[in-house]
Design a protein around this motif. Structure first.
Motif, PDB file in Angstrom:
ATOM      1  N   ARG A 120     -29.705 -18.535 -55.058  1.00  0.00           N
ATOM      2  CA  ARG A 120     -30.443 -18.306 -53.814  1.00  0.00           C
ATOM      3  C   ARG A 120     -29.497 -18.325 -52.622  1.00  0.00           C
ATOM      4  N   GLN A 121     -28.470 -19.156 -52.685  1.00  0.00           N
ATOM      5  CA  GLN A 121     -27.489 -19.177 -51.603  1.00  0.00           C
ATOM      6  C   GLN A 121     -26.702 -17.864 -51.566  1.00  0.00           C
ATOM      7  N   ILE A 122     -26.336 -17.354 -52.726  1.00  0.00           N
ATOM      8  CA  ILE A 122     -25.615 -16.088 -52.781  1.00  0.00           C
ATOM      9  C   ILE A 122     -26.469 -14.959 -52.201  1.00  0.00           C
ATOM     10  N   ALA A 123     -27.779 -15.031 -52.468  1.00  0.00           N
ATOM     11  CA  ALA A 123     -28.701 -14.009 -51.970  1.00  0.00           C
ATOM     12  C   ALA A 123     -29.062 -14.209 -50.507  1.00  0.00           C
ATOM     13  N   GLY A 124     -28.592 -15.294 -49.903  1.00  0.00           N
ATOM     14  CA  GLY A 124     -28.894 -15.566 -48.511  1.00  0.00           C
ATOM     15  C   GLY A 124     -30.277 -16.127 -48.283  1.00  0.00           C
ATOM     16  N   LYS A 125     -30.867 -16.721 -49.332  1.00  0.00           N
ATOM     17  CA  LYS A 125     -32.219 -17.243 -49.228  1.00  0.00           C
ATOM     18  C   LYS A 125     -32.263 -18.765 -49.135  1.00  0.00           C
ATOM     19  N   ALA A 126     -31.108 -19.409 -49.087  1.00  0.00           N
ATOM     20  CA  ALA A 126     -31.048 -20.872 -48.989  1.00  0.00           C
ATOM     21  C   ALA A 126     -29.827 -21.250 -48.160  1.00  0.00           C
ATOM     22  N   PRO A 127     -29.874 -22.379 -47.468  1.00  0.00           N
ATOM     23  CA  PRO A 127     -28.723 -22.822 -46.667  1.00  0.00           C
ATOM     24  C   PRO A 127     -27.484 -23.011 -47.543  1.00  0.00           C
ATOM     25  N   LEU A 128     -26.327 -22.727 -46.975  1.00  0.00           N
ATOM     26  CA  LEU A 128     -25.081 -22.783 -47.725  1.00  0.00           C
ATOM     27  C   LEU A 128     -24.625 -24.227 -47.924  1.00  0.00           C
ATOM     28  N   ASP A 129     -24.307 -24.578 -49.151  1.00  0.00           N
ATOM     29  CA  ASP A 129     -23.759 -25.888 -49.500  1.00  0.00           C
ATOM     30  C   ASP A 129     -22.246 -25.801 -49.395  1.00  0.00           C
ATOM     31  N   ARG A 144     -21.214 -10.503 -59.422  1.00  0.00           N
ATOM     32  CA  ARG A 144     -20.808  -9.175 -58.949  1.00  0.00           C
ATOM     33  C   ARG A 144     -20.095  -8.393 -60.057  1.00  0.00           C
ATOM     34  N   LYS A 145     -19.286  -9.089 -60.848  1.00  0.00           N
ATOM     35  CA  LYS A 145     -18.599  -8.431 -61.970  1.00  0.00           C
ATOM     36  C   LYS A 145     -19.616  -7.916 -62.993  1.00  0.00           C
ATOM     37  N   ASN A 146     -20.597  -8.736 -63.342  1.00  0.00           N
ATOM     38  CA  ASN A 146     -21.626  -8.309 -64.298  1.00  0.00           C
ATOM     39  C   ASN A 146     -22.448  -7.144 -63.755  1.00  0.00           C
ATOM     40  N   LEU A 147     -22.748  -7.192 -62.472  1.00  0.00           N
ATOM     41  CA  LEU A 147     -23.507  -6.106 -61.855  1.00  0.00           C
ATOM     42  C   LEU A 147     -22.685  -4.819 -61.804  1.00  0.00           C
ATOM     43  N   THR A 189     -35.734   2.505 -60.260  1.00  0.00           N
ATOM     44  CA  THR A 189     -36.093   1.351 -59.422  1.00  0.00           C
ATOM     45  C   THR A 189     -35.247   0.140 -59.795  1.00  0.00           C
ATOM     46  N   GLY A 190     -35.070  -0.072 -61.100  1.00  0.00           N
ATOM     47  CA  GLY A 190     -34.230  -1.177 -61.553  1.00  0.00           C
ATOM     48  C   GLY A 190     -32.797  -1.033 -61.078  1.00  0.00           C
ATOM     49  N   ILE A 191     -32.296   0.192 -61.086  1.00  0.00           N
ATOM     50  CA  ILE A 191     -30.938   0.441 -60.605  1.00  0.00           C
ATOM     51  C   ILE A 191     -30.829   0.117 -59.118  1.00  0.00           C
ATOM     52  N   ARG A 196     -28.713  -3.459 -54.811  1.00  0.00           N
ATOM     53  CA  ARG A 196     -29.008  -4.455 -53.778  1.00  0.00           C
ATOM     54  C   ARG A 196     -28.290  -5.771 -54.066  1.00  0.00           C
ATOM     55  N   ASP A 197     -28.373  -6.248 -55.296  1.00  0.00           N
ATOM     56  CA  ASP A 197     -27.765  -7.530 -55.642  1.00  0.00           C
ATOM     57  C   ASP A 197     -26.243  -7.462 -55.597  1.00  0.00           C
ATOM     58  N   PHE A 198     -25.690  -6.314 -55.996  1.00  0.00           N
ATOM     59  CA  PHE A 198     -24.241  -6.139 -55.941  1.00  0.00           C
ATOM     60  C   PHE A 198     -23.751  -6.223 -54.499  1.00  0.00           C
ATOM     61  N   ARG A 199     -24.470  -5.574 -53.602  1.00  0.00           N
ATOM     62  CA  ARG A 199     -24.078  -5.591 -52.197  1.00  0.00           C
ATOM     63  C   ARG A 199     -24.290  -6.971 -51.578  1.00  0.00           C
ATOM     64  N   ARG A 200     -25.349  -7.647 -51.983  1.00  0.00           N
ATOM     65  CA  ARG A 200     -25.587  -9.004 -51.479  1.00  0.00           C
ATOM     66  C   ARG A 200     -24.441  -9.936 -51.843  1.00  0.00           C
ATOM     67  N   ALA A 201     -24.025  -9.873 -53.103  1.00  0.00           N
ATOM     68  CA  ALA A 201     -22.926 -10.734 -53.542  1.00  0.00           C
ATOM     69  C   ALA A 201     -21.649 -10.392 -52.789  1.00  0.00           C
TER      70      ALA A 201
END
Length: 216
Positions: A120-129, A144-147, A189-191, A196-201
């Motif tokens: 969630r932190q990587i996705a920007g949905k939780a405060p950074l620890d 990001r590598k897996n994506l 849609t899945g792609i 989105r997740d690749f860019r978020r990371a």
């Protein structure tokens, strides 16, 4: 209080082990590798494969030489196969060296809720620890590598549905034609979520770069 102390000790041990695994993991250019593939290599593979597949179909089956829809199906099927093989080769040659991702999931020692919180932190949905920033960055690199690998393989899957949709439509079977079309749309849609997740990371890694000795 001994029970609480034991829980805290176990938690600290989990995070310490995860932080140890995170050492040395870094992104050395995954974004550039994916961008290069889709701007330099993928378009020619697609165009040449469609042309060759259509020509081979016309030569192998003279009766359908004037059926553009069927010939296009041959071409698209070959393009999907060629792009899949090309993506796997490119992944091994260019994407794998573009990241030092380790062999083991850095989050494997954490509990489920702790892993979810890191993601969630990587996705920007939780405060950074910030206390565990190196670990979270390492997890982002592995994600990001897996994506990146998925983005080289999965975009080819909808192409396998297109010839089927064209074939069913050519034979008047609109039901299965639409089914194949819907299947391709679902995969697309899945792609979109993968992108989105690749860019978020990537944004997370960029925003949490350290000035000196950072993991780029």
């Amino acid at each position: 209080m001994s029970g609480i102390d034991d829980l805290m000790a176990a938690r600290n041990e989990r995070w310490t082990e995860a932080m140890r695994r995170a050492k040395g993991i870094q992104d050395n250019g995954l974004g550039d590798a994916i961008r290069t593939y889709y701007t330099r290599y993928f378009p020619p593979i697609l165009v040449v494969s469609v042309a060759v597949g259509s020509a081979v179909g016309a030569l192998a089956f003279p009766d359908i030489a004037h059926d553009g829809r069927t010939l296009a199906g041959f071409g698209i099927a070959l393009a999907a196969l060629s792009a899949l093989i090309g993506g796997l080769i490119y992944n091994a040659k260019k994407v794998v060296p573009a990241a030092q991702s380790g062999r083991i999931d850095v989050l494997i020692s954490l509990e489920d809720d702790e892993r979810k919180h890191v993601r969630r932190q990587i996705a920007g949905k939780a405060p950074l620890d910030t206390a565990h920033l190196p670990l979270i960055r390492a997890a982002a690199v592995q994600l990001r590598k897996n994506l990146a690998t998925a983005l080289l393989v999965q975009p080819m899957m909808p192409l396998f549905f297109v010839p089927q949709a064209l074939n069913f439509a050519a034979h008047g079977d609109s039901l299965f034609g639409w089914a194949m079309t819907v299947g391709a749309a679902v995969l697309l849609t899945g792609i979109g979520f993968l992108i989105r997740d690749f860019r978020r990371a990537g944004r997370f890694l960029m925003n949490t770069q350290q000035p000196i000795g950072s993991e780029s």
